[in-house]
Design an enzyme around this catalytic site. Structure first.
Site, PDB file in Angstrom:
ATOM      1  N   PHE A 193      48.812  34.115  43.028  1.00 60.46           N
ATOM      2  CA  PHE A 193      50.021  34.885  42.724  1.00 60.46           C
ATOM      3  C   PHE A 193      51.018  33.942  42.063  1.00 60.46           C
ATOM      4  O   PHE A 193      51.268  32.854  42.564  1.00 60.46           O
ATOM      5  CB  PHE A 193      50.651  35.418  44.011  1.00 60.46           C
ATOM      6  CG  PHE A 193      50.071  36.710  44.484  1.00 60.46           C
ATOM      7  CD1 PHE A 193      50.085  37.836  43.686  1.00 60.46           C
ATOM      8  CD2 PHE A 193      49.527  36.808  45.747  1.00 60.46           C
ATOM      9  CE1 PHE A 193      49.566  39.039  44.126  1.00 60.46           C
ATOM     10  CE2 PHE A 193      49.001  38.008  46.204  1.00 60.46           C
ATOM     11  CZ  PHE A 193      49.019  39.121  45.390  1.00 60.46           C
ATOM     12  N   GLU A 232      39.435  37.945  34.402  1.00 57.27           N
ATOM     13  CA  GLU A 232      38.593  36.803  34.746  1.00 57.27           C
ATOM     14  C   GLU A 232      37.302  36.812  33.921  1.00 57.27           C
ATOM     15  O   GLU A 232      36.819  35.755  33.511  1.00 57.27           O
ATOM     16  CB  GLU A 232      38.278  36.805  36.244  1.00 57.27           C
ATOM     17  CG  GLU A 232      37.465  35.577  36.656  1.00 57.27           C
ATOM     18  CD  GLU A 232      37.351  35.394  38.162  1.00 57.27           C
ATOM     19  OE1 GLU A 232      37.710  36.334  38.910  1.00 57.27           O
ATOM     20  OE2 GLU A 232      36.916  34.305  38.581  1.00 57.27           O
ATOM     21  N   HIS A 238      40.161  38.395  51.167  1.00 53.68           N
ATOM     22  CA  HIS A 238      40.919  37.398  50.406  1.00 53.68           C
ATOM     23  C   HIS A 238      41.642  36.504  51.408  1.00 53.68           C
ATOM     24  O   HIS A 238      42.549  36.955  52.099  1.00 53.68           O
ATOM     25  CB  HIS A 238      41.918  38.106  49.491  1.00 53.68           C
ATOM     26  CG  HIS A 238      42.530  37.215  48.446  1.00 53.68           C
ATOM     27  ND1 HIS A 238      42.778  35.880  48.657  1.00 53.68           N
ATOM     28  CD2 HIS A 238      42.942  37.474  47.178  1.00 53.68           C
ATOM     29  CE1 HIS A 238      43.323  35.361  47.562  1.00 53.68           C
ATOM     30  NE2 HIS A 238      43.421  36.309  46.653  1.00 53.68           N
TER      31      HIS A 238
END
Lengths: 427, 349
Positions: free
Chosen positions: A414, A329, A355
């Site tokens: 994902f 990232e 998360h």
């Protein structure tokens, strides 16, 4: 293109119920990841998570917050049918109700569409006991099984259908099932619909909980959560990071055509000015290490916003605290912002609230209202040791005061789905 | 919407030949049935469009259904977790989890029906996995059309994939009366390759010839690519002219069907897809009330109900009709949510 504004927001996370609880907690640098209480996880590889502090959920949990929105006795009927078995259904209703009220919505707003991100159906493993016949399952017993209507697994769109019913929405409903990118994609979808004139008001956001035996167990099996089972399980961009912390919750926004909002006297919280999505097309189990696709999502969001990289005042990173995500990232951010990257503060709230999976993008957009509304950039809980591979201005555990006009929020799912949403100050 | 060209179409309805598989046997162990079917349709739609280059910019929006992980994995976990006739959390967290394939998580994640294909084919453009009870797949198509119209990409795949052949799904369909109402659970996938309207090529003259997308239980087709296989160089086989969804909470299905059929110039045929014969009957009756008793109403040509894949299979059927000479076909899709999705597909001419 029509301007898109956020006129209401609701949120639930481990920091509390309601958007103010999220903002207050982040502004104070709080985090809450703790031993799992919603089921006995003592034998599970993952035993900590960021739970929404609602305890055992039932009709009484909702009666107060939803008073005036739902008829008496209806919650008991929903409960009897099994509609409240899946925590994300409840979270979605509470967040939507908060956003609805904050935006001052009434009958005229029931024309609204709904764009909701949801996670995987919850599997109710114990239900299969009713079908057990020796070593096999006898499905002929299903029709007479002493189980509620929602059995074996919740339905994917159950949270959306619950919100539709709760608020009496009559517009189109869209259910985004794009894993960890879904929340931001749902907001982007709503903003896109309004910007092109296909809708004038849309409720958008996400709700998810995988804090259940198969959710926690499944993620443990693929090694995503930190193995340490500690309160600082998730350490985004930290040199010692070793995995994520599972979270749960929801965030829902009322997005409106700017003119519509002005006409009814609604006070916008922010503008939704840009968005972009891309696919890694790389691997099922890992992000592209060069961050190239994520970079393009950010570039597209900036392009749509009509802004130069130097205009970005803050980036809310996906920042999972996993070994692979965070450096990729950082490469994406550096690639998208170029020389401006060094001057842009970056943080991840996943150390604080975990998360939230399908809801993470939405919850993190709710977190982005904090800098735009109060001039506070959230910190990165548990970020203590700088990683040379994450060579950006990562905000540490202490929130930072700053006046910013444009923020970006990254969400990567994902399977390689990337999305970036840009919010601008409303004035 | 701004019209977009259809430059490729692929349909997968089992049984199909082993050589059509898009993934190796090893990778397929991480894939649900929906993901396997979608991956084949994705691969074949790309091939049909001749899109061999620049795949990092190609988008992909897919209508997906419920998670379709094999129940055998759940049962193995369950069996290892029962103690004295009850589910034991202590056993589930240890022996139960170990009894399950670690890749099970990737099989059950709904978005992987789309992501597996994108990964296998190296797609990198705008994307989304949209849950569908019918109209959600139409929404996925709308997203793809808008992605092209808004300039996010100039080529995009759109379709649907699903399998109703899952014990929990079948039990749900049975309990809610769909099976007794005549619904036959099935599975399939269909994917269209969409591109910005071709600026210079002459119309293909109806696009007759070549294999049909719905012949023989599934195949793919397209006219030969021109201009290097990029979107603007491929001769279109059809055109998406309009996409619209009517929410069931705002308008009953029959009224929505009448609204859809009345909204655009009269189509030469209407393809209806929906969950069960009852819904299809309502839709057919609505079409005939507007267009007359002689209106041509067709199904998607697949035996059984493929849930999220149904609308996309209907689009493939419409393209079939256009290749046979029709100039405009309306596709109507309804699901259990009562929403109606409409897609107007025209000849590229």
């Amino acid at each position: 293109m029509t301007g898109v504004v956020i006129t209401g927001a609701g949120a639930l996370s481990s920091l509390g119920i309601g958007l103010p609880a999220l903002h207050d907690g982040l502004a104070r640098g709080q985090s809450r990841v703790a031993p799992i209480t919603v089921f006995d996880a003592s034998s599970f590889p993952t035993r900590v998570a960021a739970e929404v502090p609602l305890g055992t959920i039932g009709p009484s949990t909702l009666a107060g917050p939803l008073d005036g929105l739902i008829a008496g006795g209806e919650l008991e009927r929903w409960h009897a049918r099994g509609l409240l078995r899946d925590r994300k259904v409840v979270f979605a209703m509470l967040a939507a109700a908060e956003a609805w009220r904050q935006a001052g919505c009434g009958d005229a707003e029931r024309e609204a569409g709904l764009s909701l991100a949801v996670g995987l159906e919850q599997c109710f493993l114990a239900d299969f006991l009713a079908l057990r016949s020796g070593a096999a399952l006898d499905w002929s017993r299903d029709a007479t099984a002493p189980l509620p209507e929602i059995r074996y697994r919740s339905t994917v769109d159950l949270p959306a259908r619950a919100v539709e019913q709760l608020l009496g929405l009559r517009g189109p409903t869209t259910v985004n099932a794009s894993a960890c990118a879904a929340g931001a994609l749902a907001v982007a979808h709503a903003a896109s619909s309004i910007a092109r004139g296909a809708a004038s008001i849309v409720l958008a956001g996400g709700s998810d909980s995988m804090i259940n035996p198969l959710g926690i167990g499944g993620m443990s099996r693929i090694g995503a959560p930190s193995p340490r089972n500690a309160a600082d399980a998730c350490r985004p961009f930290d040199r010692r990071r070793d995995g994520l912390a599972m979270g749960e919750g929801a965030a829902v926004f009322v997005l409106e055509d700017e003119d519509r909002a002005a006409a009814r006297g609604a006070r916008p919280l922010a503008r939704v000015v840009g968005w972009g999505s891309t696919q890694d097309g790389y691997r099922a189990t890992a992000p592209r290490p060069d961050g190239a696709a994520a970079r393009r999502a950010m570039e597209r969001a900036l392009q749509r916003a009509g802004c130069e990289p130097a205009a970005v005042g803050y980036i809310n990173a996906h920042g999972t605290g996993t070994p692979l995500n965070d450096p990729a990232e950082c490469k994406a951010i550096r690639g998208a912002l170029g020389a401006a990257a060094d001057a842009v503060p970056v943080s991840s709230v996943k150390g604080a609230v975990g998360h939230l999976m399908a809801a993470s993008g939405a919850l993190e957009l709710a977190a982005c209202l904090l800098p735009l509304g109060r001039g506070v950039l959230p910190g990165t809980a548990n970020h203590r040791e700088r990683d040379p591979e994450c060579d950006l201005d990562i905000i540490g555990e202490v929130p930072r005061a700053a006046e910013v006009d444009l923020v970006l929020s990254n969400s990567f799912g994902f399977g390689g789905q990337n999305v970036c949403v840009a919010l601008g100050r409303w004035s | 919407v701004k019209a977009v060209d259809v430059v490729g179409c692929a349909v997968v309805v089992p049984p199909y030949a082993e050589e059509r598989e898009a993934a190796s046997a090893k990778v397929r162990k991480t894939m649900s049935r929906s993901a396997q079917l979608a991956a084949i349709a994705c691969k074949e739609a790309l091939a049909a469009a001749g899109w061999t280059e620049g795949r990092e910019t190609i988008g992909y929006h897919l209508g997906v259904g419920a998670s379709g992980g094999p129940l055998a994995e759940v049962i193995a976990m369950f069996d290892a977790s029962v103690e004295d006739g009850a589910l034991s959390m202590a056993k589930l967290g240890d022996a139960g989890l170990r009894a399950c394939n670690p890749m099970f998580t990737f099989q059950v994640l709904n978005n992987f029906a789309m992501c597996h294909g994108a990964i296998l084919e190296g797609l990198g453009g705008p994307n989304g996995a949209w849950f569908s009870r019918g109209s959600g797949t139409v929404g996925a198509l709308a997203e793809a059309v808008h992605a092209i119209g808004d300039g996010d990409c100039d080529r995009c795949l759109a379709g649907g994939a699903d399998s109703a052949l899952h014990p929990v799904t079948i039990a749900e369909l049975d309990r809610t009366g769909f099976i007794s109402g005549g619904l036959v659970p099935a599975e399939g996938a269909a994917v269209l390759a969409l591109a910005t309207p071709h600026p210079t090529l002459p119309p293909p003259g109806g696009g007759k010839g070549g294999p049909s997308p719905t012949d023989g239980g599934g195949s793919s087709f397209s006219l030969p690519p021109e201009g290097g296989g990029l979107g603007r160089g491929v001769r279109p086989i059809a055109r998406i002219e309009a996409v619209k969804v009517w929410p069931g909470r705002a308008l009953p299905l029959a009224a929505a069907v009448e609204a859809a059929v009345s909204l655009w110039p009269a189509p030469e045929a209407v393809v209806v897809t929906g969950w069960g014969e009852g819904v299809k009957g309502v839709m057919g009756d609505g079409v005939r009330r507007v267009l007359g008793s002689g209106a041509k109403v067709e199904g998607d040509g697949v035996v059984g109900e493929t849930l999220a894949a149904g609308p996309a299979l209907g689009w493939a059927k419409a393209i079939d009709l256009i290749r046979a000479g029709a100039t405009r076909v309306l596709c109507l899709s309804a699901g259990t949510d009562g929403d109606l999705g409409a897609v107007l597909i025209g000849s590229p001419a």
